[in-house]
Design a protein around this motif. Structure first.
Motif, short mmCIF file in Angstrom:
data_model
loop_
_atom_site.label_atom_id
_atom_site.label_comp_id
_atom_site.label_asym_id
_atom_site.label_seq_id
_atom_site.Cartn_x
_atom_site.Cartn_y
_atom_site.Cartn_z
N LYS A 251 0.86 -1.19 0.00
CA LYS A 251 0.00 0.00 0.00
C LYS A 251 0.88 1.23 0.00
N VAL A 252 0.67 2.11 -0.96
CA VAL A 252 1.47 3.32 -1.01
C VAL A 252 0.55 4.53 -0.97
N ARG A 253 0.87 5.48 -0.12
CA ARG A 253 0.13 6.74 -0.15
C ARG A 253 1.15 7.83 -0.41
N GLY A 254 0.94 8.59 -1.49
CA GLY A 254 1.97 9.54 -1.85
C GLY A 254 1.43 10.82 -2.44
N ILE A 255 2.34 11.69 -2.86
CA ILE A 255 1.94 12.94 -3.49
C ILE A 255 2.70 13.10 -4.80
N VAL A 256 2.10 13.80 -5.74
CA VAL A 256 2.77 14.06 -7.00
C VAL A 256 3.66 15.28 -6.82
N ARG A 257 4.93 15.10 -7.14
CA ARG A 257 5.88 16.20 -6.97
C ARG A 257 6.09 16.93 -8.29
N GLU A 258 5.97 16.19 -9.38
CA GLU A 258 6.29 16.80 -10.66
C GLU A 258 5.43 16.14 -11.72
N TYR A 259 4.94 16.96 -12.65
CA TYR A 259 4.16 16.39 -13.73
C TYR A 259 4.50 17.15 -14.98
N THR A 260 4.90 16.45 -16.03
CA THR A 260 5.35 17.17 -17.22
C THR A 260 4.27 17.25 -18.29
N GLY A 261 3.12 16.66 -18.04
CA GLY A 261 2.03 16.74 -19.01
C GLY A 261 1.35 18.09 -18.94
N LYS A 262 0.23 18.20 -19.63
CA LYS A 262 -0.40 19.51 -19.73
C LYS A 262 -1.14 19.90 -18.45
N LYS A 263 -2.07 19.06 -18.06
CA LYS A 263 -2.89 19.42 -16.92
C LYS A 263 -3.14 18.16 -16.09
N LEU A 264 -3.01 18.30 -14.80
CA LEU A 264 -3.19 17.15 -13.93
C LEU A 264 -4.62 17.13 -13.40
N THR A 265 -5.51 16.62 -14.20
CA THR A 265 -6.91 16.54 -13.79
C THR A 265 -7.10 15.33 -12.89
N PRO A 266 -8.21 15.29 -12.14
CA PRO A 266 -8.48 14.12 -11.30
C PRO A 266 -8.43 12.81 -12.09
N ASP A 267 -8.85 12.86 -13.33
CA ASP A 267 -8.76 11.65 -14.17
C ASP A 267 -7.32 11.22 -14.34
N LYS A 268 -6.49 12.22 -14.62
CA LYS A 268 -5.07 11.94 -14.83
C LYS A 268 -4.46 11.36 -13.55
N VAL A 269 -4.87 11.91 -12.42
CA VAL A 269 -4.35 11.40 -11.14
C VAL A 269 -4.67 9.91 -11.02
N GLY A 270 -5.90 9.58 -11.40
CA GLY A 270 -6.30 8.17 -11.38
C GLY A 270 -5.41 7.35 -12.29
N GLU A 271 -5.08 7.94 -13.42
CA GLU A 271 -4.22 7.24 -14.38
C GLU A 271 -2.83 7.01 -13.79
N VAL A 272 -2.34 8.07 -13.13
CA VAL A 272 -1.01 7.95 -12.50
C VAL A 272 -1.04 6.83 -11.46
N GLU A 273 -2.11 6.80 -10.68
CA GLU A 273 -2.23 5.74 -9.67
C GLU A 273 -2.18 4.36 -10.32
N LYS A 274 -2.98 4.19 -11.36
CA LYS A 274 -3.06 2.89 -12.05
C LYS A 274 -1.69 2.49 -12.58
N LYS A 275 -1.04 3.49 -13.24
CA LYS A 275 0.24 3.18 -13.87
C LYS A 275 1.27 2.80 -12.80
N MET A 276 1.23 3.51 -11.68
CA MET A 276 2.20 3.22 -10.63
C MET A 276 1.93 1.85 -10.03
N GLU A 277 0.67 1.52 -9.83
CA GLU A 277 0.35 0.19 -9.32
C GLU A 277 0.92 -0.88 -10.23
N LYS A 278 0.74 -0.64 -11.54
CA LYS A 278 1.23 -1.63 -12.51
C LYS A 278 2.75 -1.75 -12.42
N ASP A 279 3.41 -0.57 -12.34
CA ASP A 279 4.87 -0.56 -12.22
C ASP A 279 5.33 -1.38 -11.02
N ILE A 280 4.70 -1.10 -9.88
CA ILE A 280 5.11 -1.79 -8.65
C ILE A 280 4.89 -3.29 -8.79
#
Lengths: 362, 365
Positions: B274-303
């Protein structure tokens, strides 16, 4: 036996400190290895078992004392008569002197290994025994005072074990009962050395005001000791892996190595120095018991008996030089203490009961 | 009588204080670091590091090195060349050359453990290349020993380095069903050092290195609570083919739980992370709540992917830094370590189940 004047007696609650402080001695610094040798991580069960046994023995001792109406020497006279009784008295005095030697030598060894490799056994023992002589000379009340401070002042040390929690894995003790009952019982026997000393009550009894009331406090003392030992055992099992523990002679001291405080780099030095306060009442009570026994069986004065025992202990101490001998000393006093407590004391109760009935009939 | 005793007591305290040998700090070389390197068959080179305090309050790094067959002998040889006695009381770091680490290091561990004056919190590390060279550099202003130990401490507390010290190394080494690991250092220049990974041991021999980019995942596997950060590649930026969208996530709190089906055949192991974290840097255009969800999913997959490959690699090498064998032991009576190593562990099935929760995304949206 002459009656002891009230002003030299102690309050019953002080028995708590006397019993507790004679039990906690040099053994606590390294009993974990001894119990884990046979029963591994189940060793804490042995600690509790051995603790329960001490309660039973304490109960028996109080029975003996009540029946004989004095101390161990009166019990011996009642059971065996004067001459044979004196032989047993002498053995008892030797046993307590042996405890003195074991406690002091073990502590001096710790000092030599951990702090000062060149510390002379003779010099340290000499000055320590002079201090002990001074305290014991003051009588039971002074000893009880020392015992009180020897318990209260170092009690903060128990808090320092909290530093180990960060590295501790308490699941180590799982699965419980992974060893045979036989293994656990062997460990229980080996554990009994660490508990030894409470038989001092056999000599202290006449010095307690309203002696019967003190039994409650004696049991509380045993209970406290058992709790502390169990806690330390479980914390060490969580902190060390089993093979590591088997290699560690002074597990309690090794645990202090991890303690980190902003103002002290290495805590074990403070711990060892503080332990001197724990050892002091320990030695005082044991040496008092030995000298008191001698005083009761011979026409010697208490002070002279005390000097003789101090000198004898000092001489013996200097002859024990290396780890092997210290280990042997510990094993042998553990063995003797085990047989003394577990076999002799119950047998004595039977004898005292029978003889009392016989005498009454006459 | 009372007075006499009092006088005796006073005399005692007077004489007792002179009973043992004095050690004056200024007349000692207090070792803060030690390096060991492999030289040849049965020969190691030991280098001792000690600070020399100069009159203008600066600290000079003094080093001495000698070759011998055992660590104790090294110490003896060093003593013969030192102007003042060397003491090990405040040893902070022990560095071990990579070559020596591959040959086995338990002798060094044993000598450190045996010496009562050495603390349990000291750091043992592996060095890429020669440890003796690294320790001879000049880092920071407070002496090399303090520099290296601070470097490791803050990386453990705030970054991706798993918790390590002499006690933990020995604990893992002696624990049945667990193998040890140590951090790896590398000298970049005469003034700087970097942590470049984690060395994994089989018994006391180094067998594998975890590169620094995978350390985040390794820490998630071995530490009860882990911090650190990870950069997630989110795929191509729409429009610009060269650049990729990246998000850097810093984990604030993470927990792992090892769930083992002890009785099943083959044994099934599930790592729940279980990881609880914060986004420190984002190089895309806009970090919408949808994108945050995407980041979460991608990170889960990575882990999940990374941890699973790692666990399988450990299994193939026959090492167990995570302590799965140990966990199995807690649930089984009459645990047989030999049977576990030979027939059960190689067939164990692994699952990794990661859950990432992004709490905040910084001060801008």
């Amino acid at each position: 036996m002459q009656a002891i004047p009230d002003r030299r007696k102690i309050s019953p609650f002080l028995v708590f400190f006397l019993i507790h402080s004679i039990q906690v001695g040099a053994g606590v610094l390294g009993f974990q290895r001894i119990i884990s040798m046979n029963s591994g991580y189940d060793g804490w069960i042995s600690v509790i078992l051995a603790g329960i046994v001490t309660h039973v023995l304490m109960f028996i001792m109080y029975l003996i004392l009540e029946k004989s109406g004095g101390d161990l020497v009166s019990a011996h006279t009642l059971a065996f008569g004067k001459w044979i009784g004196n032989i047993f008295n002498l053995l008892f005095a030797i046993y307590f002197s042996l405890l003195v030697i074991t406690i002091m030598r073990t502590y001096i060894e710790v000092l030599q290994v951990w702090m000062y490799p060149r510390l002379s056994t003779f010099m340290f023992a000499l000055f320590f025994l002079i201090l002990v002589y001074y305290i014991v000379n003051g009588g039971v009340r002074t000893i009880a005072g020392t015992a009180f401070f020897g318990t209260v002042l170092p009690s903060y040390l128990i808090l320092t074990f909290a530093f180990t929690f960060k590295y501790a894995d308490f699941r180590n003790v799982l699965p419980v009962f992974d060893h045979t009952i036989k293994d656990i019982l062997i460990s229980t026997k080996n554990m009994s050395l660490t508990y030894l000393g409470y038989e001092a009550i056999l000599m202290l009894y006449p010095y307690i005001k309203e002696a019967k009331k003190s039994q409650k406090y004696a049991h509380w003392a045993l209970f406290t000791t058992t709790t502390i030992y169990t806690l330390i055992a479980i914390i060490s099992f969580a902190f060390f892996s089993q093979k590591q523990l088997e290699k560690t002679v002074w597990a309690t001291l090794s645990m202090w190595k991890i303690v980190e405080m902003p103002f002290v780099e290495r805590f074990e030095y403070i711990g060892i120095a503080n332990w001197c306060l724990v050892i002091l009442p320990n030695v005082c009570i044991a040496i008092w018991c030995a000298s008191r026994t001698i005083k009761r069986m011979t026409p010697l004065r208490h002070r002279h008996a005390l000097i003789i025992i101090c000198i004898l202990c000092l001489c013996t101490l200097t002859f024990i030089t290396d780890r092997k001998q210290v280990n042997f000393l510990n094993t042998i006093s553990g063995q003797i203490g085990f047989y003394f407590n577990f076999f002799y004391i119950p047998a004595l109760l039977v004898l005292v009961t029978i003889m009392k009935k016989v005498r009454q009939k006459q | 009588m009372k007075q006499l005793s009092l006088i005796i007591l006073l005399i005692c305290s007077l004489f007792l204080s002179g009973c043992v040998e004095k050690e004056i700090l200024d007349d000692l070389y207090v070792e803060t670091g030690k390096a060991y390197d492999y030289v040849g068959e049965n020969k190691i080179r030991g280098t001792a590091l000690f600070p020399i305090y100069l009159s203008d309050k600066s600290i000079q790094n003094g080093t001495l090195s000698a070759e011998a067959s055992s660590t104790r002998e090294v110490l003896e040889k060093l003593e013969r060349r030192a102007q003042q006695p060397l003491v090990r009381g405040s040893l902070d770091v022990v560095l071990i050359g990579e070559k020596l680490a591959k040959k086995g290091i338990i002798d060094i561990g044993d000598s450190l453990q045996r010496d009562a004056s050495v603390g349990a919190r000291l750091y043992v590390t592996v060095v890429e290349g020669e440890a003796g060279e690294l320790i001879k550099g000049n880092y920071g202003l407070r002496g090399n020993g303090t520099y290296i130990s601070n470097l490791i401490t803050h990386n453990i507390k705030r970054r991706e380095l798993p918790e390590t010290n002499l006690h933990l190394f020995l604990f893992n080494y002696f624990q049945e069903g667990q193998t040890a690991y140590l951090p790896i250092l590398k000298q970049l220049s005469n003034e700087s050092i970097a942590i470049t990974g984690v060395a994994l041991f089989d018994k006391d021999k180094m067998v594998k290195k975890i590169p620094s980019e995978d350390m985040f995942f390794f820490k998630l596997l071995v530490d009860k609570l882990a911090e650190g950060s990870h950069v997630i590649k989110m795929g191509k930026k729409p429009g610009a083919a060269e650049e990729t969208v990246e998000a850097s996530v810093t984990s604030l709190i993470s927990k792992h739980k090892i769930i083992i089906k002890h009785k099943s055949d083959p044994v099934e192991v599930t790592m729940r992370i279980k990881v609880r974290g914060i986004v420190r840097e984002y190089t895309g255009k806009k970090l919408t709540p949808d994108k945050v969800g995407e980041v979460e999913k991608k990170m889960e997959k990575d882990i999940e992917e990374k941890c699973l490959t790692m666990l399988k690699e450990f299994q193939e090498l026959g090492i167990d830094p995570v302590g799965i064998g140990q966990n199995q032991k807690h649930g089984v009576r009459g645990f047989d370590i030999k049977e576990w190593k030979e027939s059960i562990y190689p067939r164990t099935q692994f699952n990794v189940d990661a859950k990432v929760q992004i709490l905040e995304a910084g001060t801008v949206e």
